[in-house]
Design an enzyme around this catalytic site. Sequence first.
Site, PDB file in Angstrom:
ATOM      1  N   MET A 132       0.827  -1.185   0.000  1.00  0.00           N
ATOM      2  CA  MET A 132       0.000   0.000   0.000  1.00  0.00           C
ATOM      3  C   MET A 132       0.872   1.250   0.000  1.00  0.00           C
ATOM      4  SD  MET A 132      -3.027  -0.975  -0.082  1.00  0.00           S
ATOM      5  CE  MET A 132      -4.281  -2.083   0.418  1.00  0.00           C
ATOM      6  N   PRO A 133       1.608   1.503  -1.062  1.00  0.00           N
ATOM      7  CA  PRO A 133       2.448   2.705  -1.066  1.00  0.00           C
ATOM      8  C   PRO A 133       1.614   3.990  -1.101  1.00  0.00           C
ATOM      9  CG  PRO A 133       3.049   1.213  -2.854  1.00  0.00           C
ATOM     10  CD  PRO A 133       1.797   0.704  -2.261  1.00  0.00           C
ATOM     11  N   HIS A 134       2.016   4.946  -0.268  1.00  0.00           N
ATOM     12  CA  HIS A 134       1.454   6.287  -0.317  1.00  0.00           C
ATOM     13  C   HIS A 134       2.621   7.238  -0.555  1.00  0.00           C
ATOM     14  CE1 HIS A 134      -0.830   9.871   0.442  1.00  0.00           C
ATOM     15  NE2 HIS A 134       0.092  10.256   1.307  1.00  0.00           N
ATOM     16  N   VAL A 159      -2.101   2.193  -4.660  1.00  0.00           N
ATOM     17  CA  VAL A 159      -1.206   3.352  -4.635  1.00  0.00           C
ATOM     18  C   VAL A 159      -2.017   4.630  -4.455  1.00  0.00           C
ATOM     19  CG1 VAL A 159       0.564   4.637  -5.895  1.00  0.00           C
ATOM     20  CG2 VAL A 159       0.358   2.155  -6.215  1.00  0.00           C
ATOM     21  N   SER A 160      -1.542   5.515  -3.570  1.00  0.00           N
ATOM     22  CA  SER A 160      -2.146   6.840  -3.424  1.00  0.00           C
ATOM     23  C   SER A 160      -1.043   7.887  -3.512  1.00  0.00           C
ATOM     24  CB  SER A 160      -2.912   6.957  -2.108  1.00  0.00           C
ATOM     25  OG  SER A 160      -2.083   6.654  -1.014  1.00  0.00           O
TER      26      SER A 160
END
Length: 77
Positions: free
Chosen positions: A1-3, A39-40
């Site tokens: 969950m990369p931000h 991704v956000s």
Amino acid sequence: MPHISVKLYPGRSEQQKVQLAEQIVKDVVSILECGEESVSVAIEEIKPGDWAEQVYKPDILNHSKKLYKQPGYNPFQ
């Protein structure tokens, strides 16, 4: 969950910010082999007069060991 959080000076168009976010997402998905839905990307505009105290000092100077790309400037010199 990369931000991913991007901080930059004001003045870029909404189109440029959207294009930047889209390209970041493509690269993250490709390199980390994750789904686009995980991704956000956040973009925060910081006034030049506030950069040293709001970004450089807390995010760069105080966390230099976490940086994978060091900046080539120091606003305090």
